[in-house]
Design an enzyme around this catalytic site. Structure first.
Site, PDB file in Angstrom:
ATOM      1  N   GLU A 258     -28.872 109.106 -25.599  1.00 28.53           N
ATOM      2  CA  GLU A 258     -27.588 109.209 -26.298  1.00 28.53           C
ATOM      3  C   GLU A 258     -27.462 107.952 -27.147  1.00 28.53           C
ATOM      4  OE1 GLU A 258     -25.640 111.760 -26.252  1.00 28.53           O
ATOM      5  OE2 GLU A 258     -26.423 112.893 -24.562  1.00 28.53           O
ATOM      6  N   CYS A 292     -19.522 105.728 -30.234  1.00 24.41           N
ATOM      7  CA  CYS A 292     -20.632 106.304 -30.994  1.00 24.41           C
ATOM      8  C   CYS A 292     -20.155 107.462 -31.867  1.00 24.41           C
ATOM      9  CB  CYS A 292     -21.710 106.790 -30.037  1.00 24.41           C
ATOM     10  SG  CYS A 292     -21.043 107.895 -28.791  1.00 24.41           S
ATOM     11  N   GLU A 389     -23.581 101.297 -38.388  1.00 26.11           N
ATOM     12  CA  GLU A 389     -22.568 101.755 -37.419  1.00 26.11           C
ATOM     13  C   GLU A 389     -21.537 100.624 -37.315  1.00 26.11           C
ATOM     14  OE1 GLU A 389     -24.225 102.448 -33.528  1.00 26.11           O
ATOM     15  OE2 GLU A 389     -22.796 104.042 -33.120  1.00 26.11           O
TER      16      GLU A 389
HETATM   17  P1  NAP Z   1     -27.444  98.452 -26.637  1.00 23.18           P
HETATM   18  O1  NAP Z   1     -27.520  97.065 -27.124  1.00 23.18           O
HETATM   19  O2  NAP Z   1     -28.490  99.404 -27.053  1.00 23.18           O
HETATM   20  O3  NAP Z   1     -27.382  98.326 -25.047  1.00 23.18           O
HETATM   21  C1  NAP Z   1     -27.256  99.455 -24.236  1.00 23.18           C
HETATM   22  C2  NAP Z   1     -27.858  99.152 -22.889  1.00 23.18           C
HETATM   23  O4  NAP Z   1     -29.254  98.898 -23.047  1.00 23.18           O
HETATM   24  C3  NAP Z   1     -27.278  97.923 -22.198  1.00 23.18           C
HETATM   25  O5  NAP Z   1     -27.214  98.172 -20.817  1.00 23.18           O
HETATM   26  C4  NAP Z   1     -28.314  96.862 -22.511  1.00 23.18           C
HETATM   27  O6  NAP Z   1     -28.344  95.801 -21.597  1.00 23.18           O
HETATM   28  C5  NAP Z   1     -29.578  97.658 -22.435  1.00 23.18           C
HETATM   29  N1  NAP Z   1     -30.701  97.057 -23.152  1.00 23.18           N
HETATM   30  C6  NAP Z   1     -30.682  96.280 -24.259  1.00 23.18           C
HETATM   31  N2  NAP Z   1     -31.942  95.953 -24.609  1.00 23.18           N
HETATM   32  C7  NAP Z   1     -32.762  96.516 -23.698  1.00 23.18           C
HETATM   33  C8  NAP Z   1     -34.169  96.540 -23.522  1.00 23.18           C
HETATM   34  N3  NAP Z   1     -35.010  95.901 -24.351  1.00 23.18           N
HETATM   35  N4  NAP Z   1     -34.675  97.218 -22.490  1.00 23.18           N
HETATM   36  C9  NAP Z   1     -33.857  97.865 -21.630  1.00 23.18           C
HETATM   37  N5  NAP Z   1     -32.519  97.888 -21.742  1.00 23.18           N
HETATM   38  C10 NAP Z   1     -31.978  97.225 -22.771  1.00 23.18           C
HETATM   39  O7  NAP Z   1     -26.076  99.148 -27.016  1.00 23.18           O
HETATM   40  P2  NAP Z   1     -24.607  98.610 -26.795  1.00 23.18           P
HETATM   41  O8  NAP Z   1     -24.326  97.599 -27.839  1.00 23.18           O
HETATM   42  O9  NAP Z   1     -24.390  98.249 -25.368  1.00 23.18           O
HETATM   43  O10 NAP Z   1     -23.768  99.945 -27.047  1.00 23.18           O
HETATM   44  C11 NAP Z   1     -23.407 100.358 -28.290  1.00 23.18           C
HETATM   45  C12 NAP Z   1     -24.350 101.445 -28.784  1.00 23.18           C
HETATM   46  O11 NAP Z   1     -24.337 102.533 -27.868  1.00 23.18           O
HETATM   47  C13 NAP Z   1     -23.913 102.013 -30.111  1.00 23.18           C
HETATM   48  O12 NAP Z   1     -25.020 102.165 -30.940  1.00 23.18           O
HETATM   49  C14 NAP Z   1     -23.335 103.375 -29.732  1.00 23.18           C
HETATM   50  O13 NAP Z   1     -23.384 104.316 -30.764  1.00 23.18           O
HETATM   51  C15 NAP Z   1     -24.193 103.760 -28.583  1.00 23.18           C
HETATM   52  N6  NAP Z   1     -23.510 104.766 -27.762  1.00 23.18           N
HETATM   53  C16 NAP Z   1     -23.954 106.044 -27.823  1.00 23.18           C
HETATM   54  C17 NAP Z   1     -23.315 107.025 -27.091  1.00 23.18           C
HETATM   55  C18 NAP Z   1     -23.782 108.444 -27.145  1.00 23.18           C
HETATM   56  O14 NAP Z   1     -23.409 109.216 -26.266  1.00 23.18           O
HETATM   57  N7  NAP Z   1     -24.572 108.853 -28.124  1.00 23.18           N
HETATM   58  C19 NAP Z   1     -22.232 106.696 -26.285  1.00 23.18           C
HETATM   59  C20 NAP Z   1     -21.800 105.377 -26.241  1.00 23.18           C
HETATM   60  C21 NAP Z   1     -22.474 104.411 -26.986  1.00 23.18           C
HETATM   61  P3  NAP Z   1     -27.591  94.410 -21.924  1.00 23.18           P
HETATM   62  O15 NAP Z   1     -26.155  94.714 -21.836  1.00 23.18           O
HETATM   63  O16 NAP Z   1     -28.041  93.484 -20.890  1.00 23.18           O
HETATM   64  O17 NAP Z   1     -28.011  94.012 -23.305  1.00 23.18           O
END
Ligand code: NAP
Length: 486
Positions: A258, A292, A389
């Site tokens: 997602e 998102c 975004e």
């Molecule tokens: P993110 O930076 O991609 O982080 C999401 C999760 O991934 C966090 O738990 C993060 O941990 C972890 N993570 C980061 N780098 C990683 C790596 N190299 N290996 C494994 N895990 C890793 O996203 P975010 O800033 O938290 O959330 C915002 C994004 O989520 C937006 O792009 C939004 O569109 C998307 N989103 C999508 C949906 C959907 O249903 N399509 C719903 C909600 C949000 P840390 O916190 O420790 O960095």
């Protein structure tokens, strides 16, 4: 009002692995901040690879017994979780607001939404079915047997600290899978509280494990490289999603992704403008725009552009900004300073290229990560804000003159999560629904999230669906048996 942190005792600010709440090996911890003040609110365990693998170990060992637990029993535990979350809604909501920043009313909405996944999948747990039929050529029978995929690894974002985990954990448990959730480092507390609630209602040890860490990369890649892991479900950015998909490929894991969005919201000249304004406000401002499915680009047909823009700007300008726990606040703090800076740069870039600011546009001084509701008009096509975004309370408005033109612009993105269209013309609505390259479309609605509907994107917004009947299928493999019967 009491401190929202009181609901999570210090012994539960640690890793939930099997039947234990334990410190990280080596005792490392990290701090969690209130984004509205920048102050530390808690310290939680900082898991390393060894802790992640310990969680996988218990999840693997718990798998056979949980899969063999009668569906009705699994269902009852999910129902009990739904009830406990609902009864304790206020406590959960205050914790969400404290660590994430959204206004309390929105946090209450998230608890209701998150809890509903447990109720929905409690009902799905007892409706998992296979098929039995005669092979077309005769001579044997075809039997399909659904089976839980196995231990699942979940990686969740900070924007919905409860709901993004709930919509993975609930269907996984319903299907008979065990789980390890790694919540976002900025918002680990709500997920720990959920694990505590699930312990209290009697979910067996090893079924729901939570590993908080500041070292996401190393912990998650170790989990994905281990053959005992059978499924990855990730919600987060497209950028990180690509990295995890590559890692999952080495182990040929089932994946649900997602990812990010870049939603176009289209207001046609024949729309009911009251409905369109309400829809645009929700689609843009729900969750402070940190969603998102937030409207990232608002396209308005030329004949109604002036009226829509004036009324929308008035409503955006009337929103109050402040600490999410304070009364009357509509717009809380953004998650961190990097987010405020990114948004500020996107606005500056648009303005430098010719956009005009109608409302907001200036980051305030003082503590906390705030950005005001902002409306931009005359946004040129090359402005970065139309491609990135935004993830915040900024609305770029662009006018259009034909459906073909706006459809092409809406689809001119790597993302394909959701689109919104406002029109009173049914055929026009259906043409947009069919033509938009997205997994979801809001027709005269700005709010589309619903546990009973299949949520998910196409293109680089993701793979798979969460919620609805499709949601449980993501956690089931199908074994087919050919049974000789001449
Ligand atoms: P993110 O930076 O991609 O982080 C999401 C999760 O991934 C966090 O738990 C993060 O941990 C972890 N993570 C980061 N780098 C990683 C790596 N190299 N290996 C494994 N895990 C890793 O996203 P975010 O800033 O938290 O959330 C915002 C994004 O989520 C937006 O792009 C939004 O569109 C998307 N989103 C999508 C949906 C959907 O249903 N399509 C719903 C909600 C949000 P840390 O916190 O420790 O960095």
């Amino acid at each position: 009002m009491s401190d929202p942190m009181n609901v999570l005792a210090p012994e539960h600010r640690r890793l939930r692995i099997g039947d234990a709440w334990r410190d990280a090996a080596g005792g490392a911890t990290f701090v969690v901040e209130d984004p509205a003040t920048g102050k530390t609110i808690a310290e939680v365990a900082d898991a390393g690879v060894v802790d992640g693998l310990a969680a996988l170990d218990v999840a693997s060992k718990a798998m056979a017994e949980w899969a063999a637990t009668p569906p009705r029993k699994r269902s009852e535990l999910l129902t009990a979780t739904y009830r406990a979350l609902t009864e304790r809604s206020e406590e959960v909501a205050r914790l969400i607001t404290l660590e994430m920043g959204k206004p309390l009313a929105e946090a209450r909405g998230e608890v209701a939404y998150g809890a509903e996944f447990f109720r929905w999948f409690a009902e799905e747990a007892v409706r998992v079915e296979g098929r039995y039929n005669t092979a077309p050529a005769g001579g044997y029978r075809i039997l399909t047997v659904p089976k839980p995929v196995g231990p699942c690894v979940f990686v969740t974002p900070w924007n919905f600290p409860l709901a993004m985990g709930a919509r993975k954990i609930a269907p996984a448990l319903a299907a008979g899978c065990t789980t390890i959730t790694k919540p976002a480092a900025q918002t680990p507390l709500t997920m720990l509280f959920l694990a505590r609630i699930m312990e209290e209602v009697g979910v067996p040890p090893g079924v729901v494990n939570v590993v908080t860490t500041k070292r996401a990369g190393e912990v998650v890649s170790a989990l994905l490289a281990d053959r005992r892991t059978r499924k990855l479900s990730f919600t987060g950015s497209t950028e990180v999603g690509r990295v995890l998909l590559r890692q999952a490929a080495d182990n040929v894991l089932r994946t649900s992704m997602e990812l990010g969005g870049n939603a176009a919201l289209i207001v046609c000249a024949d729309a009911d403008l009251d409905v369109a304004l309400d829809g645009a406000m929700v689609a843009k401002m729900r969750n402070i725009g940190e969603s998102c499915i937030a409207a990232n680009r608002i396209y308005v047909e030329e004949p109604v552009r002036e009226e829509f823009t004036a009324r929308f700007a008035e409503r955006m300008g009337a929103l109050s900004v402040g600490h999410g726990l304070d009364d009357g606040v509509d717009v809380g703090a953004l998650i961190d300073e990097a987010s405020v800076t990114k948004i500020d740069e996107l606005v500056a870039d648009a303005v430098n290229r010719g956009a005009r600011v109608l409302v907001g546009g200036e980051r305030p001084d003082g503590p906390g990560h705030f950005y005001p509701p902002t409306v931009l008009v005359d946004v040129p096509e090359d402005a970065r804000i139309l491609e990135a975004e935004i993830f915040g309370p900024v609305a770029p408005i662009i006018s259009f003159t034909s459906d073909d033109e706006v459809m092409a612009k809406a689809n001119d993105t790597e993302h394909g999560l959701v689109g919104y269209v406002f029109t009173r013309d049914l055929q026009r609505a259906l043409r947009f629904t069919e033509g938009l390259e997205t997994g979801m479309v809001g027709v005269n609605r700005g709010l589309i999230s619903d546990p009973s509907a299949p949520f998910g994107g196409v293109k680089q917004s993701g793979i798979g669906k969460e919620g609805s009947h499709e949601g449980i299928l993501e956690y089931l493999d199908v074994t087919y048996a050919a049974i000789d019967l001449p």
